[in-house]
Design a protein around this motif. Structure first.
Motif, PDB file in Angstrom:
ATOM      1  N   GLU A 109       0.825  -1.204   0.000  1.00 52.69           N
ATOM      2  CA  GLU A 109       0.000   0.000   0.000  1.00 52.69           C
ATOM      3  C   GLU A 109       0.865   1.261   0.000  1.00 52.69           C
ATOM      4  OE1 GLU A 109      -3.817   1.835   2.341  1.00 52.69           O
ATOM      5  OE2 GLU A 109      -2.492   0.505   3.472  1.00 52.69           O
ATOM      6  N   ARG A 110       1.846   1.301   0.884  1.00 51.51           N
ATOM      7  CA  ARG A 110       2.708   2.480   0.970  1.00 51.51           C
ATOM      8  C   ARG A 110       3.491   2.710  -0.329  1.00 51.51           C
ATOM      9  NH1 ARG A 110       4.656   0.035   5.904  1.00 51.51           N
ATOM     10  NH2 ARG A 110       3.037   0.386   7.431  1.00 51.51           N
ATOM     11  N   TYR A 143       2.812   1.509  -3.382  1.00 50.92           N
ATOM     12  CA  TYR A 143       1.912   1.750  -4.513  1.00 50.92           C
ATOM     13  C   TYR A 143       1.396   3.188  -4.513  1.00 50.92           C
ATOM     14  CZ  TYR A 143      -1.879   0.845  -7.847  1.00 50.92           C
ATOM     15  OH  TYR A 143      -2.723   0.866  -8.930  1.00 50.92           O
ATOM     16  N   VAL A 144       0.939   3.637  -3.367  1.00 51.92           N
ATOM     17  CA  VAL A 144       0.434   5.013  -3.264  1.00 51.92           C
ATOM     18  C   VAL A 144       1.566   6.010  -3.520  1.00 51.92           C
ATOM     19  CG1 VAL A 144      -0.547   6.722  -1.679  1.00 51.92           C
ATOM     20  CG2 VAL A 144      -1.536   4.425  -1.805  1.00 51.92           C
ATOM     21  N   GLN A 149       2.255   6.200  -7.306  1.00 42.54           N
ATOM     22  CA  GLN A 149       1.246   6.984  -8.022  1.00 42.54           C
ATOM     23  C   GLN A 149       1.409   8.474  -7.716  1.00 42.54           C
ATOM     24  OE1 GLN A 149      -0.287   5.140 -10.295  1.00 42.54           O
ATOM     25  NE2 GLN A 149       0.712   3.425  -9.307  1.00 42.54           N
ATOM     26  N   SER A 203      -5.707   3.591 -10.628  1.00 39.70           N
ATOM     27  CA  SER A 203      -4.959   3.148  -9.446  1.00 39.70           C
ATOM     28  C   SER A 203      -5.782   3.146  -8.155  1.00 39.70           C
ATOM     29  CB  SER A 203      -3.691   3.971  -9.260  1.00 39.70           C
ATOM     30  OG  SER A 203      -3.992   5.312  -8.969  1.00 39.70           O
ATOM     31  N   VAL A 204      -6.674   4.100  -7.981  1.00 36.87           N
ATOM     32  CA  VAL A 204      -7.448   4.144  -6.729  1.00 36.87           C
ATOM     33  C   VAL A 204      -8.338   2.908  -6.572  1.00 36.87           C
ATOM     34  CG1 VAL A 204      -9.209   5.413  -5.421  1.00 36.87           C
ATOM     35  CG2 VAL A 204      -7.267   6.629  -6.405  1.00 36.87           C
ATOM     36  N   TRP A 238      -6.027  -0.092  -5.859  1.00 31.74           N
ATOM     37  CA  TRP A 238      -5.556  -0.005  -4.461  1.00 31.74           C
ATOM     38  C   TRP A 238      -6.659  -0.453  -3.509  1.00 31.74           C
ATOM     39  CZ3 TRP A 238      -8.129   3.336  -1.157  1.00 31.74           C
ATOM     40  CH2 TRP A 238      -7.651   3.351   0.141  1.00 31.74           C
TER      41      TRP A 238
END
Length: 147
Positions: A15-16, A18-19, A22, A61-62, A65
């Motif tokens: 998560e960290r 990937y975000v 982006q 992406s959102v 995720w």
């Protein structure tokens, strides 16, 4: 909703990464908006190209995720991996265009790539594979817990 504290460490790290990946991509676009817009116009493309790029990043992406991290979707995992692989295939042809925008754009794009690679690797870690296959219902049992 699932208890978020039950997510394995590799999913939290995914998560960290990937975000952050982006965010680095979006930051690169906003910092170089004028250059990207001018290049789009020069190529006969829409001057809204950079904003469309940000929109596409968010629209794709959102949800990915959300479905990976919050819904433990194995399908979203594989969609993310396929999109990543397609991006890697296009990397050689986009390298000169990325460099042409400027060194800061190149560095941010490279940072986004490295973060993306890290995020995809996290999806193949044993704990995340197990968690995603179980739809987030179970964490793997540590075999050394009683030793």
């Amino acid at each position: 909703m699932r208890d978020l504290a039950q997510r394995p460490r590799s999913v939290a790290l995914f998560e960290r990464l990937y975000v952050s990946s982006q965010a680095a991509s979006i930051l690169a676009i906003f910092l170089h908006y004028g250059t990207l817009r001018s290049a789009a116009i020069a190529n006969g493309s829409s001057p809204a190209g950079p904003i469309v790029g940000v929109f596409l990043i968010l629209v794709i992406s959102v949800p990915l995720w959300f479905f990976i991290v919050r819904r433990a979707s194995n399908i979203a995992k594989w969609i993310t991996i396929i999109i990543f692989a397609i991006g890697l295939l296009g990397l050689p042809s986009s390298l000169s265009k990325t460099l042409a925008v400027g060194p800061a754009y190149f560095v941010l794009s490279l940072l986004a790539l490295v973060l993306s690679i890290g995020s995809v690797i996290m999806l193949f870690k044993q704990d995340s594979v197990f968690w995603l296959k179980s739809k987030g219902k179970a964490l793997p049992v540590d075999p050394e817990i009683f030793s």
